[in-house]
Design an enzyme around this catalytic site. Structure first.
Site, short mmCIF file in Angstrom:
data_model
loop_
_atom_site.label_atom_id
_atom_site.label_comp_id
_atom_site.label_asym_id
_atom_site.label_seq_id
_atom_site.Cartn_x
_atom_site.Cartn_y
_atom_site.Cartn_z
N LYS A 1 0.99 -1.32 -0.04
CA LYS A 1 0.08 -0.14 0.03
C LYS A 1 0.87 1.39 0.08
O LYS A 1 0.67 2.08 -0.74
CB LYS A 1 -1.02 0.16 1.11
N ARG B 1 11.20 -1.00 11.34
CA ARG B 1 10.13 -0.61 12.08
C ARG B 1 10.23 -1.38 13.24
O ARG B 1 10.52 -2.70 12.92
CB ARG B 1 8.77 -0.77 11.39
N ARG C 1 -9.59 0.51 8.93
CA ARG C 1 -9.39 -0.69 9.26
C ARG C 1 -10.26 -1.31 9.99
O ARG C 1 -10.27 -2.60 10.52
CB ARG C 1 -7.97 -0.75 10.35
N ARG D 1 -0.55 -8.65 13.89
CA ARG D 1 -1.09 -7.69 12.93
C ARG D 1 -1.90 -8.48 11.83
O ARG D 1 -3.03 -7.97 11.30
CB ARG D 1 0.17 -7.12 12.23
N ARG E 1 11.79 -5.41 5.10
CA ARG E 1 11.29 -3.89 4.54
C ARG E 1 12.31 -2.80 5.54
O ARG E 1 12.60 -3.26 6.70
CB ARG E 1 10.04 -3.60 5.04
#
Ligand code: ADP
Ligand code: AMP
Length: 216
Positions: free
Chosen positions: A14, A161, A88, A172, A127
């Site tokens: 996203k 992160r 969400r 998550r 990431r």
């Protein structure tokens, strides 16, 4: 003016696609995750309150994120909004509908980015992002050209992160399936849902999204 939601699990791509849409069109990315991380690093009362929840991988309260989005819709002037990581929950989706109606704005498309769980682990654990401009990288699929330096702004402030661990990702993902995936049916029923293959290479995902949106 085009307003879209990018909907998909953590790691679906996203943020990557939102940044490309900002570069290619006069759109503004509204990422509640980025807003919350900013509050966390600047140490505001709200940031301190949400830090542990975010690091664990749970969702923060609807009230907080709806407040953040309401404020942005008041202050930002855009050729269109990209909602990234919001809504969400069904309550957030209802609130967004009301906020848009109050501002006389339409929701033009909800783009579901489909990716399977096996790919998400590899995406999330590889990431890293630029702390200055927010460019998103990956150890194997999108490394920087020069080691340790952002391609976009030349900063050396590259970060991982706190919630990009396998353990937090499990939580998550569970939050996504329990609370966010019902939005697929919600927007399908409204006739707004379009799905793209998020497993395809980044450029192919960008062109699939380009076909959904009117020309820039
Ligand atoms: P999200 O915002 O949905 O959590 P990101 O855009 O941050 O996801 O992407 C998660 C990771 O996967 C990043 O490291 C990014 O570089 C990588 N990535 C994004 N899209 C693709 C793709 N189509 N193919 C391979 N890797 C991708
Ligand atoms: P993201 O950057 O979208 O992956 O979000 C990172 C974390 O921020 C999530 O795991 C949640 O803890 C929190 N968060 C971001 N957006 C929302 C939202 N719309 N509702 C609740 N929590 C959110």
């Amino acid at each position: 003016m085009v307003n879209v939601i990018l909907l998909g699990p953590p790691g679906a791509g996203k943020g990557t696609q939102a940044k490309r849409m900002v570069d290619d069109r006069a759109m503004v990315q509204l990422s509640t995750g980025d807003m919350l991380r900013e509050a966390k690093t600047s140490g505001t009362a709200m940031g301190l309150m949400v830090a542990a929840v975010m690091d664990r991988g749970d969702l923060v309260t609807d009230e907080i994120v709806i407040g953040l989005i309401a404020e942005k819709l008041e202050t930002e002037n855009a050729g269109g909004f990209i909602f990234d990581g919001f809504p969400r929950t069904l309550a957030q989706a209802d609130a967004l509908g009301e906020l848009l109606t109050a501002k006389d704005l339409n929701l033009d498309a909800v783009i579901e980015m489909k990716v399977d769980d096996a790919a998400l682990v590899a995406r999330i654990t590889g990431r890293f992002t630029c702390g200055v401009c927010g460019e998103v990288y990956h150890d194997s699929t999108r490394p920087t050209k020069l080691v340790g330096q952002c391609d976009n702004c030349s900063s050396h402030d590259l970060k991982r992160r706190a919630d990009d661990t396998e353990e937090a990702l499990r939580i998550r993902l569970m939050e996504y399936y329990k609370k966010t995936s019902p939005l697929i049916g919600y927007y399908y029923a409204k006739g707004a849902l379009v799905s793209v293959d998020g497993l395809a290479p980044m450029d192919d995902v960008t062109s699939a999204i380009g076909k959904i949106l009117p020309k820039a």
